[in-house]
Design a protein around this motif. Structure first.
Motif, PDB file in Angstrom:
ATOM      1  N   ARG A   1       0.834  -1.206   0.000  1.00 35.11           N
ATOM      2  CA  ARG A   1       0.000   0.000   0.000  1.00 35.11           C
ATOM      3  C   ARG A   1       0.870   1.258   0.000  1.00 35.11           C
TER       4      ARG A   1
ATOM      5  N   LEU B   1      -5.417   1.865   6.781  1.00 35.19           N
ATOM      6  CA  LEU B   1      -6.382   2.652   6.016  1.00 35.19           C
ATOM      7  C   LEU B   1      -7.813   2.394   6.449  1.00 35.19           C
TER       8      LEU B   1
ATOM      9  N   ALA C   1     -18.574  -5.616   1.502  1.00 33.91           N
ATOM     10  CA  ALA C   1     -19.505  -4.979   0.566  1.00 33.91           C
ATOM     11  C   ALA C   1     -20.948  -5.084   1.068  1.00 33.91           C
TER      12      ALA C   1
ATOM     13  N   ASN D   1     -23.117  -0.353   2.100  1.00 34.02           N
ATOM     14  CA  ASN D   1     -24.175   0.510   1.559  1.00 34.02           C
ATOM     15  C   ASN D   1     -23.703   1.273   0.334  1.00 34.02           C
ATOM     16  N   GLY D   2     -22.973   0.577  -0.502  1.00 32.05           N
ATOM     17  CA  GLY D   2     -22.638   1.139  -1.802  1.00 32.05           C
ATOM     18  C   GLY D   2     -21.385   1.973  -1.880  1.00 32.05           C
ATOM     19  N   ARG D   3     -20.692   2.172  -0.759  1.00 30.07           N
ATOM     20  CA  ARG D   3     -19.494   3.022  -0.767  1.00 30.07           C
ATOM     21  C   ARG D   3     -18.228   2.176  -0.790  1.00 30.07           C
ATOM     22  N   ALA D   4     -17.491   2.262  -1.881  1.00 34.13           N
ATOM     23  CA  ALA D   4     -16.271   1.455  -2.025  1.00 34.13           C
ATOM     24  C   ALA D   4     -15.277   1.716  -0.888  1.00 34.13           C
ATOM     25  N   ALA D   5     -15.257   2.932  -0.365  1.00 32.40           N
ATOM     26  CA  ALA D   5     -14.299   3.248   0.698  1.00 32.40           C
ATOM     27  C   ALA D   5     -14.598   2.489   1.985  1.00 32.40           C
TER      28      ALA D   5
ATOM     29  N   ALA E   1     -29.306   0.178   2.049  1.00 31.91           N
ATOM     30  CA  ALA E   1     -30.156   0.250   0.863  1.00 31.91           C
ATOM     31  C   ALA E   1     -29.606  -0.589  -0.273  1.00 31.91           C
ATOM     32  N   SER E   2     -28.281  -0.686  -0.385  1.00 33.04           N
ATOM     33  CA  SER E   2     -27.713  -1.430  -1.511  1.00 33.04           C
ATOM     34  C   SER E   2     -27.924  -2.929  -1.348  1.00 33.04           C
TER      35      SER E   2
ATOM     36  N   ASP F   1     -21.160  -9.197  -6.609  1.00 33.48           N
ATOM     37  CA  ASP F   1     -21.207  -8.889  -5.171  1.00 33.48           C
ATOM     38  C   ASP F   1     -22.179  -7.716  -4.959  1.00 33.48           C
ATOM     39  N   PHE F   2     -22.434  -7.351  -3.728  1.00 28.88           N
ATOM     40  CA  PHE F   2     -23.202  -6.148  -3.440  1.00 28.88           C
ATOM     41  C   PHE F   2     -22.469  -4.973  -4.070  1.00 28.88           C
ATOM     42  N   ALA F   3     -23.198  -4.189  -4.848  1.00 24.90           N
ATOM     43  CA  ALA F   3     -22.542  -3.152  -5.634  1.00 24.90           C
ATOM     44  C   ALA F   3     -21.987  -2.038  -4.755  1.00 24.90           C
ATOM     45  N   VAL F   4     -20.787  -1.616  -5.057  1.00 22.19           N
ATOM     46  CA  VAL F   4     -20.215  -0.429  -4.425  1.00 22.19           C
ATOM     47  C   VAL F   4     -19.722   0.496  -5.530  1.00 22.19           C
ATOM     48  N   ALA F   5     -19.690   1.768  -5.230  1.00 25.24           N
ATOM     49  CA  ALA F   5     -19.231   2.748  -6.206  1.00 25.24           C
ATOM     50  C   ALA F   5     -18.249   3.681  -5.523  1.00 25.24           C
ATOM     51  N   GLY F   6     -17.588   4.496  -6.309  1.00 20.44           N
ATOM     52  CA  GLY F   6     -16.587   5.401  -5.763  1.00 20.44           C
ATOM     53  C   GLY F   6     -15.254   4.695  -5.688  1.00 20.44           C
ATOM     54  N   GLU F   7     -14.334   5.322  -4.992  1.00 18.18           N
ATOM     55  CA  GLU F   7     -12.978   4.806  -4.942  1.00 18.18           C
ATOM     56  C   GLU F   7     -12.713   4.122  -3.605  1.00 18.18           C
ATOM     57  N   ALA F   8     -11.972   3.047  -3.645  1.00 15.17           N
ATOM     58  CA  ALA F   8     -11.481   2.454  -2.406  1.00 15.17           C
ATOM     59  C   ALA F   8     -10.412   3.371  -1.824  1.00 15.17           C
ATOM     60  N   GLU F   9     -10.227   3.261  -0.512  1.00 14.16           N
ATOM     61  CA  GLU F   9      -9.211   4.074   0.133  1.00 14.16           C
ATOM     62  C   GLU F   9      -7.814   3.604  -0.265  1.00 14.16           C
ATOM     63  N   VAL F  10      -6.944   4.557  -0.572  1.00 10.95           N
ATOM     64  CA  VAL F  10      -5.541   4.219  -0.821  1.00 10.95           C
ATOM     65  C   VAL F  10      -4.654   5.111   0.038  1.00 10.95           C
ATOM     66  N   TYR F  11      -3.399   4.756   0.058  1.00  9.89           N
ATOM     67  CA  TYR F  11      -2.463   5.458   0.932  1.00  9.89           C
ATOM     68  C   TYR F  11      -2.392   6.951   0.610  1.00  9.89           C
TER      69      TYR F  11
ATOM     70  N   LEU G   1      -4.820   9.014   2.514  1.00  5.90           N
ATOM     71  CA  LEU G   1      -4.399   9.249   3.891  1.00  5.90           C
ATOM     72  C   LEU G   1      -3.450  10.437   3.958  1.00  5.90           C
TER      73      LEU G   1
END
Lengths: 330, 330, 330, 330
Positions: free
Chosen positions: A237, C200, C210, C214-218, D26-27, D241-251, D254
């Protein structure tokens, strides 16, 4: 792999483990580096925390370096100087040992953890990441081993690198406040860290596996042994993993390869008369004959082959093939 | 670690990776051995399935050997002869390379999996276990690569060793019947096996990690990458793990070390007046002074110390100490 | 499973999830209990940290209880009283809900983590273990949410139960000193703990999967999601796991079942003429006929059957069978 | 969660486990469904393979259904009819039980695995995926349990759904050819599958954990217990999988939150005079006062807040803030 030893100083010996380069591993031409500092109470350098740790990180794609540093009668400043010399040697020889000089991590255990932390808070050029295993960090633990050394928490500054720390709360040799005070200092200075303090386990677990337990069941713990892969995830990471491009395989790819189209392997197209007829329409007979006879090519798809022979399977030909193959689907 | 290469035959080159022995790793004086046979369609030996695989098993405590065997124009019998020669060399040099000659496993991939399986079903002295990665096993796949070779399933016999097999069901180069027919033959002959056939992934995944993917995202799969540790678990069940003795740490040990008694570290006993008074009653003043001054000893418990100094802390003294220390608990 | 809700107080509602008892699960007649305290800044009780967490522990064999406690305008003392009432209700109804009243753990998240820690340091009868997820522990975080509540680290005492704590060092809502100060207090009071502080992840990760994101990748993180199984391992070390007796299966068992003897299934003995002849010598014809006709019994070994019919297959008969069956091995 | 039981037929009882809906989840409004078919040799329905399995999939986000189907004296066609009725009921009540009627998987064990496989190869409307645990699949195993039932491998067709199969090669009750023949039939019909055949373990392992072992150590196996999560990975690859959107957290996220700019939490900006001066320049005094006093808002970043108050923190204001805050960095 090349394994060789450099005499860095009168007391510092660095053993390098450098993986063989290969055109088939071109994306690993520049690897992250791991400098391993074994523990041993500044009295000796423990083999249990030396080569086995290097092998664990080698298996994860690092090139590794084990430092035997000044111990025993030598003052602590000699140990520190050996650590500094090792960091310098690795970065100075980055090209030669195929590492990225900006991805040099240090892992240290117990007293070696103190040395690693000392490099992290005060080396002229800091490591790029620290991994500390059940470290000593407090100056108060110098006198019991006959040394005078720095107090790591009070030297943490904004140049201290991201740090992964693990220890066991049942350790009776190095009290857990060595961990907690260092973590607290990192938090106060906003240094990124990850920390795993496990419930059980004596001091000196190293990898906590049977292979390094030297016969003692108490030195094996399935929880603690997770630290190694967790530390690799942490380092990736920070440093980034080996770069990959393109798409990962998904279930839809599998389905597509099993339906007539550009992704079905040629050998499956040629096993079906209707599909062969489509190929006959779009490709010269000698190409089809060649595909039939080539044991490796025939498992490739038309899309794969178009990458190898773009002049033969150009965009227009592919389009026609796709249309007619899809028409056969039902 | 020693890394060196032996020319076994005109076409066979064996690279040995032998971990350094150490008194601190005495229980690993005799390691299991892993012979690695890379794939490459009997046309070449792939680097992606060579050293990285050796490193993965080295990290698990094996000593490893990579064989570059006869490929290309050479008849298949030369490849087979190279495999036999490698097995022989390893067992003949067991003492020298610190391995147990009755724990020699072979791992092979693709065509290397065919070679491994061939050794398993027909070598004069068989391997002690097989690990097959997306193997070719059927004679019908010889002609496509210009070879004539044995059909492994039809040669399975009661001497065939326990076998771990993994492959991906989405492999379009080597159809999954190569796996299923070999497993069926093993089952019919009562040979112990374990098998993981994963949903996704192209041919040639090797370790299925980014470090060996050479930049292709499709060559990384977190499910498939489990095969390595699963194969190690399998081999340990067959061979036995590195032996450990004594008791594993449990929560009760932790509690006991935190209550006055024989398991509490001496430094904690000496930090409490009532407990120090008990020590004074049972031990000579100079012993207590020595304990205070020895940085490493002072973290040991009386029970630990009795192992080092049985004459001083004999059974009768321990019994008295335990009774009086327990009396302080409440 | 029974799912039902109890109104404990004007503000406290407890939902119980109680697994069905069964003779086939007799060893789970008394399960450990998990009381779940969702977070929500003492403003609300978050569904993301309620039922999904209960389901996660149910799947690990716990019976679970979700408490909706006083939030919003109510003073913090009402929240605390609700927690105390829940602990009491669970222990008072231990028989009814099939739990062991000495194995009642509490898991709380964020503000729910503060409430859990408060119960751990000051409830009249403490929980038997704590699991704290990214908890608030410091009194200074009361005013920002309009509450006045206790400072947990300064209340840690020798009755505080073993504690598992996880949080993320990248949490900007609840600073990491809430974790570090509580851990430091535990260490100073010799309370057993385990702690995982991940690099993180934002505040409020719950299970970090997931399904609860609730839909948030973070809100998905593969490292952080390990906390659940790590906490179960921790709790099993404290509470003990579901008891099992006898021997685990090993490779030697497998081999023994495949060689003529008391461990080979009867159907395999009866498929071989020489072995059937041995049976004929030692057992009455009608017994052999019965074994042949019973679809389930015929897969059992003679040793298994001796447990069911000790009068028929007594020690003397078994001894004779074993001797003669072994004689057929070669 | 709602738990309720439906009498589907004279012999078929379906128990539904339906997770509570929530705006915070909700997702997950539409969940995948898992129908659980316990084993028991068509003589009974084993509790060890019923509710504990449902709980395991509930914890992974599925809504679950356990079917007690016709056993004992009833002909096999009644068992099959019960299975068909259960599938129909679940899909007909999809809205009511919050599941996606195109994501209905069936898991069956032993005889329940035979019933699941039978539904997979011949139900009027097939399941969308199968999970088979140590299944009977061959007609030859009907007579030993007094039944006449279909031979599953010979009924595999192109409508058979993707299948996950696990079993143990040491199972002496249901021979491994039940697994291998079914897998071979799937391969011949190009049906996607994944298969894990483990080395050790007796018949009837269920989840292979202590919680369902009912006291028998031989029923616990850390390798085999991986099947559950592996099956979930398989199902997610098929179903999504259960849908997620947006970005995953990365270093990098932070780091950015720790440097003056739009991502730094407001409370940190307000703790620094130079940064507060920047805020004063761009924001009205009453807004800054409000930020100071709001315990939850003050941990949000300016970028977060702009989502809530776009009129106040519009693009132009944000741009100015970013420029001036960056200027303070050094």
């Amino acid at each position: 792999m090349q394994v060789f030893t450099e005499e860095l100083t009168a007391t510092g010996r660095l053993t390098a483990y450098v993986q063989d380069p290969s055109d088939e591993l071109a994306s690993a031409a520049t690897r992250p580096a791991m400098l391993v500092l074994p523990g041993g109470g500044y009295r000796f350098c423990s083999d249990r925390e030396a080569e086995p740790v290097a092998l664990a990180y080698l298996a994860q794609g690092f090139n590794c370096f084990v430092l035997r540093y000044a111990v025993g009668e030598h003052p602590w400043t000699d140990s520190f100087a050996d650590g500094v010399a090792a960091l310098e040697w690795i970065r100075d020889h980055a090209d030669e040992v195929n590492i990225d000089p900006e991805k040099v991590a240090v892992v240290g255990f117990s007293a070696g953890g103190h040395l690693a932390a000392s490099l992290g808070v005060s080396a002229p050029r800091r490591p790029d990441a620290l991994v500390l295993g059940y470290p000593v960090t407090l100056a108060e633990f110098g006198p019991p081993v006959g040394k005078e050394f720095i107090d790591c928490p009070s030297h943490v500054d904004e140049l201290t690198p991201p740090t992964f720390l693990f220890s066991t709360q049942g350790d009776t040799l190095v009290p857990i406040r060595n961990s907690l005070r260092f973590l607290t200092a990192l938090a106060e200075h906003d240094i990124a860290f990850e920390s795993h303090i496990y419930l059980l386990g004596p001091h000196g677990l190293s990898l906590a596996t049977a292979a390094v337990a030297n016969g003692r069941a108490a030195m094996v713990d399935d929880s603690v042994s997770q630290w190694l892969t967790d530390s690799v995830t942490f380092l990736r990471r920070i440093f980034g993993d080996f770069a990959v491009a393109g798409e990962a395989e998904v279930y839809a790819d599998l389905l597509e390869r099993r339906r007539p189209g550009l992704d079905m392997p040629v050998n499956r197209l040629l096993a079906d008369d209707a599909l062969t007829a489509v190929l006959d329409t779009h490709l010269p007979a000698e190409v089809i004959a060649a595909l039939r006879s080539d044991g490796l090519a025939w498992s490739l798809s038309l899309r794969d082959l178009s990458g190898h022979q773009p002049e033969l399977l150009n965009a227009r030909v592919l389009e026609g093939l796709e249309r007619d193959l899809h028409a056969v689907r039902n």
